[in-house]
Motif scaffolding. Structure first.
Motif, mmCIF file in Angstrom:
data_model
loop_
_atom_site.group_PDB
_atom_site.id
_atom_site.type_symbol
_atom_site.label_atom_id
_atom_site.label_comp_id
_atom_site.label_asym_id
_atom_site.label_seq_id
_atom_site.Cartn_x
_atom_site.Cartn_y
_atom_site.Cartn_z
ATOM 1 N N GLU A 167 51.816 33.789 40.956
ATOM 2 C CA GLU A 167 51.904 34.459 39.664
ATOM 3 C C GLU A 167 51.664 35.940 39.904
ATOM 4 O O GLU A 167 50.608 36.339 40.409
ATOM 5 C CB GLU A 167 50.886 33.930 38.664
ATOM 6 C CG GLU A 167 51.083 34.601 37.307
ATOM 7 C CD GLU A 167 49.983 34.357 36.287
ATOM 8 O OE1 GLU A 167 50.156 34.851 35.157
ATOM 9 O OE2 GLU A 167 48.975 33.714 36.605
ATOM 10 N N ILE A 168 52.638 36.762 39.512
ATOM 11 C CA ILE A 168 52.547 38.214 39.668
ATOM 12 C C ILE A 168 52.054 38.796 38.348
ATOM 13 O O ILE A 168 52.706 38.661 37.317
ATOM 14 C CB ILE A 168 53.917 38.827 40.015
ATOM 15 C CG1 ILE A 168 54.534 38.130 41.223
ATOM 16 C CG2 ILE A 168 53.771 40.324 40.242
ATOM 17 C CD1 ILE A 168 53.851 38.393 42.520
ATOM 18 N N GLY A 169 50.908 39.463 38.399
ATOM 19 C CA GLY A 169 50.281 39.944 37.176
ATOM 20 C C GLY A 169 49.373 38.873 36.612
ATOM 21 O O GLY A 169 49.409 38.561 35.424
ATOM 22 N N SER A 170 48.538 38.305 37.474
ATOM 23 C CA SER A 170 47.733 37.127 37.113
ATOM 24 C C SER A 170 46.511 37.453 36.268
ATOM 25 O O SER A 170 45.875 36.546 35.726
ATOM 26 C CB SER A 170 47.299 36.385 38.386
ATOM 27 O OG SER A 170 46.718 37.275 39.315
ATOM 28 N N GLY A 171 46.145 38.729 36.133
ATOM 29 C CA GLY A 171 45.056 39.107 35.254
ATOM 30 C C GLY A 171 43.769 38.370 35.565
ATOM 31 O O GLY A 171 43.388 38.211 36.729
ATOM 32 N N PRO A 172 43.073 37.866 34.531
ATOM 33 C CA PRO A 172 41.817 37.152 34.752
ATOM 34 C C PRO A 172 41.986 35.738 35.276
ATOM 35 O O PRO A 172 41.004 35.036 35.492
ATOM 36 C CB PRO A 172 41.155 37.157 33.370
ATOM 37 C CG PRO A 172 42.288 37.253 32.412
ATOM 38 C CD PRO A 172 43.343 38.079 33.093
#
Length: 221
Positions: free
Chosen positions: A58-63
């Protein structure tokens, strides 16, 4: 000589570093609060498993909550995020998963190694002229037959924020045209599998789109 990092990348990283804790609290209920999103995430997971499984990012997986959700669907998944504060938070919350720092404009991943890639509301921070490069990166790191899932808000005008959750930031959120995104994906070499366009929920102001695509099994001529 290494090219200087684009300003929009620096601003996005700094912005999410500043709001990480508040953003994590706000997004805690997702994807449970979005049944249509949950459905297409499940479809993506089924596709990847039917293809023989393999690593997913996942690209931009955040928290980390979406990466963790996809793990419950049986995927061998890890997360990459621009914000080191977000990455540290995801590692603390989900120690069984792997999270790394990185930018979708400069992915340090080998060619043709991923079975799947998810960019769930993360391409919205990319300046339009960089989207062809980003999609070319996605195509490069996916194996033949690899699956791609994108999600974004629909529209034409970007939104700029100087303040979020009581913090000073410089964040741009770009609403995107599904027709334009599908055309860019085709130009990058992807085959379109499905597209979902839904109307906004009661607490939203714009439609949302999710797009499933696939890297062809054989090179296109």
């Amino acid at each position: 000589m290494t090219a200087p990092e684009p300003a929009f990348i620096r601003d996005t990283r700094a912005g999410y570093d500043a709001i990480a804790a508040d953003y994590a609290e706000l997004s805690r209920s997702h994807p449970e609060a979005d049944p249509l999103g949950r459905s297409i995430l499940g479809t993506f997971a089924e596709y990847v498993q039917a293809d023989g499984a393999g690593p997913v990012v996942e690209i931009g997986s955040g928290p980390g909550q979406m990466t963790a959700h996809l793990r419950t669907l049986g995927l061998d998944i890890s997360g990459i995020d621009l914000s080191p504060v977000m990455v540290a938070m995801a590692r603390r919350t989900y120690p069984e998963l792997r999270f790394e720092e990185g930018s979708m404009t400069d992915l340090d991943l080998p060619d043709g190694t991923l079975a799947g890639l998810v960019a769930w509301y993360s391409i919205i921070h990319i300046v339009p002229e960089q989207l062809p490069h980003v999609f070319a990166q996605f195509h490069r790191i996916l194996a033949p037959g690899g699956r791609l899932l994108l999600a974004f808000q629909v529209g034409d005008e970007p939104r700029h924020y100087d303040e979020a959750f009581g913090h000073r930031v410089c964040l741009d959120f770009r609403r995107l045209s599904p027709d334009r995104i599908t055309e860019l994906l085709k130009q990058a070499g992807f085959q379109l599998s499905a597209q979902l366009l839904r109307e906004p929920y009661d607490d939203e102001s714009t439609p949302h789109a999710q797009i499933l695509a696939r890297k062809p099994l054989q090179p296109q001529t």
